[in-house]
Design an enzyme around this catalytic site. Structure first.
Site, PDB file in Angstrom:
ATOM      1  CE1 TYR A  71      -3.995   2.076   0.325  1.00 27.86           C
ATOM      2  CE2 TYR A  71      -2.629   3.361   1.830  1.00 27.86           C
ATOM      3  CZ  TYR A  71      -3.765   3.238   1.051  1.00 27.86           C
ATOM      4  OH  TYR A  71      -4.664   4.282   0.986  1.00 27.86           O
ATOM      5  CG  PHE A 123      -6.749  17.665 -24.901  1.00 25.10           C
ATOM      6  CD1 PHE A 123      -7.011  17.184 -26.171  1.00 25.10           C
ATOM      7  CD2 PHE A 123      -6.955  16.827 -23.815  1.00 25.10           C
ATOM      8  CE1 PHE A 123      -7.459  15.881 -26.366  1.00 25.10           C
ATOM      9  CE2 PHE A 123      -7.400  15.525 -24.001  1.00 25.10           C
ATOM     10  CZ  PHE A 123      -7.654  15.054 -25.277  1.00 25.10           C
ATOM     11  CB  THR A 124     -11.578  17.736 -24.346  1.00 23.41           C
ATOM     12  OG1 THR A 124     -10.747  16.565 -24.277  1.00 23.41           O
ATOM     13  CG2 THR A 124     -11.970  17.989 -25.794  1.00 23.41           C
ATOM     14  CG  ASP A 214      -0.678  17.367 -22.503  1.00 26.99           C
ATOM     15  OD1 ASP A 214      -0.145  16.250 -22.329  1.00 26.99           O
ATOM     16  OD2 ASP A 214      -1.852  17.491 -22.895  1.00 26.99           O
ATOM     17  CE  LYS A 257      -3.427   9.849 -24.516  1.00 25.81           C
ATOM     18  NZ  LYS A 257      -4.183  10.135 -23.259  1.00 25.81           N
ATOM     19  NE  ARG A 381     -10.452  14.792 -29.512  1.00 26.73           N
ATOM     20  CZ  ARG A 381     -11.100  14.558 -28.387  1.00 26.73           C
ATOM     21  NH1 ARG A 381     -12.337  15.005 -28.234  1.00 26.73           N
ATOM     22  NH2 ARG A 381     -10.549  13.874 -27.406  1.00 26.73           N
ATOM     23  CG  PHE A 448     -16.027  14.802 -26.398  1.00 26.51           C
ATOM     24  CD1 PHE A 448     -15.220  13.677 -26.374  1.00 26.51           C
ATOM     25  CD2 PHE A 448     -15.685  15.875 -25.583  1.00 26.51           C
ATOM     26  CE1 PHE A 448     -14.091  13.624 -25.569  1.00 26.51           C
ATOM     27  CE2 PHE A 448     -14.555  15.830 -24.781  1.00 26.51           C
ATOM     28  CZ  PHE A 448     -13.757  14.704 -24.763  1.00 26.51           C
TER      29      PHE A 448
END
Length: 456
Positions: A71, A123-124, A214, A257, A381, A448
């Site tokens: 943990y 970006f969203t 980012d 990614k 998009r 979206f």
């Protein structure tokens, strides 16, 4: 067209099947013409996203078997921490369940209500967290990024004049931080040049403004620098990445990614006070600072994957496979965002569906049509993803109205790219049959993902 073999052997496979067109039409209708709401078993080739859809390597799977699920104080965390510090150069790392968790932490830590966040295109989820914490996002990307037809390198660069004007008009003290995305997703996966990163850093340092990247697709960005920026052709991907981050105060990262995993992310920073506050805050939202909502095995896979992503043979194949799909569509006259970026080919829905107005959601309509005609899942998009203004309630109206064909890493072959291209080329030949859509259900936040539509 000839193409190179993949730089890997395939050890495990998943069977896919193509359901009939009539079945696809029915499934799309049941999903409210939103590709997010389709069941994956009904997808032939899934290009919805490259987030968490990667194929892991044998070494990553082996690493999963040595997961330390303590943990607190997991050995896998310390491996991840060591890896990120070495490759990125930041002093501190806080793991999160995915990139969105890191965005949440950064926004709460860095933003005071009424401040501004400057960045190279929104970006969203990033903008959502910024606005939720009282900031206003200001787009300072170069103008060329909003023109789908311009084929120029480094369209993700920040416009330094826009940044200087913003600082002058709003005051440096009112800018929470600069959010620099490498690469810029919604511009078509466009990279940022090292020269631009350096110049932004110099200007921000003059005014005492922090810069947070980012970093989600930072390795892809590094490949473009090596390929296209003078002086970097003989520099390793690893060294390029390290220099990129030397111009930042920290970053958010979705490990789903460029870390080549299915779940995970982290927040990096150099500031000691911010790190102390982040460790307190992560306990509330994610878990202990040594696991951040992740199993030990997932942190181990992320550490291994980040190193694998730096291998030139891998990243060259990754970017060139995406480029192959873009080239094939372009040569057939299909309008795409130029140049092809690192993670996806973006169809230009405005030119693909010139008979539809933006209020008829051409990108949403095109994404639905692609699935019904080809069995390929893609993502809107455009105006739907852009959402509504928090001040006026009116739709944001992005200049780019696109459909993203996002290539998962190490999952599909060039033959799959041929199938995708052939299907979209056939659809383009009767594009006038694509009908516009309207909302039948519109969520208030990040619409979206779960909105539903019907034909006008």
């Amino acid at each position: 067209m000839n193409y190179p073999a993949e730089p890997f052997r395939i050890k495990s496979v998943e069977t896919v099947s193509m359901i009939s067109r009539d079945e696809r039409v029915k499934k799309m209708q049941e999903a409210g013409y939103n590709t997010f709401l389709l069941n994956s078993k009904d997808i032939y080739i899934d290009l919805l996203t490259d987030s968490g859809t990667n194929a892991m390597s044998d070494k990553q799977w082996a690493g999963m078997m040595i997961g330390d699920e303590a943990y607190a104080g997991s050995e896998n965390f310390y491996h991840l921490e060591k890896t990120v510090k070495e490759l990125f150069g930041f002093k501190h790392i806080v793991p999160t369940h995915q990139g969105r968790g890191a965005e949440n932490l950064l926004s709460q830590l860095a933003i005071k209500p009424g401040q501004y966040v400057a960045g190279n295109m929104y970006f969203t989820t990033t903008r959502f967290h910024q606005e939720k914490n009282g900031a206003t996002f200001v787009d300072i990307v170069r103008d060329e990024a909003h023109d789908a037809s311009l084929n120029l390198p480094f369209k993700g660069d920040i416009d330094l004049n826009k940044l200087a004007t913003l600082i002058k008009e709003k005051g440096a003290e009112n800018i929470a931080y600069i959010c620099l995305a490498v690469t810029v997703n919604l511009a078509g996966g466009q990279p940022v040049s090292m020269a631009n990163m350096r110049a932004v850093h110099e200007m921000a340092s003059t005014y005492g403004i922090k810069i947070f990247y980012d970093a989600t697709r930072c390795v892809e960005n590094a490949y473009f620098i090596k390929e296209q920026e003078a002086g970097y052709e003989n520099v390793s991907i690893k060294d390029i990445v390290h220099e990129m981050f030397s111009y930042a105060d920290g970053c958010t990262m979705s490990g789903k990614k460029d870390c080549l995993v299915n779940i995970g992310g982290f927040l990096c920073m150099n500031d000691e006070e911010m790190f102390s506050a982040a460790k307190e805050l992560v306990v509330v939202y994610e878990g202990m600072p040594s696991y951040g909502g992740l199993a030990g095995r997932d942190m181990e896979a992320m550490a291994i994957g980040l190193r694998e992503a730096m291998q030139y043979e891998y990243i060259e194949h990754r970017v060139k496979q995406v480029r192959y799909l873009g080239d094939k569509l372009r040569e057939a006259g299909v309008p795409i965002v130029e140049p092809t970026g690192g993670h996806a080919v973006f169809l230009d829905a405005r030119r693909f569906c010139p008979h539809l107005t933006q209020d008829q959601f051409p990108a949403q309509s095109l994404a639905a049509s692609i699935y019904m005609e080809t069995g390929v899942r893609s993502m809107e998009r455009g105006i739907v993803s852009a959402g509504r203004s928090k001040e006026t309630g009116e739709n944001h109206r992005p200049k780019l109205e696109t459909v993203r064909l996002t290539i998962p890493r190490r999952v599909y072959t060039y033959a799959h790219m041929d199938v995708v291209a052939d299907g979209i080329i056939k659809l383009y030949q009767h594009k006038e049959d694509i009908r516009g859509l309207t909302f039948v259900y519109e969520p208030k936040q990040l619409r979206f993902f779960t909105a539903r539509f019907d034909f006008i």
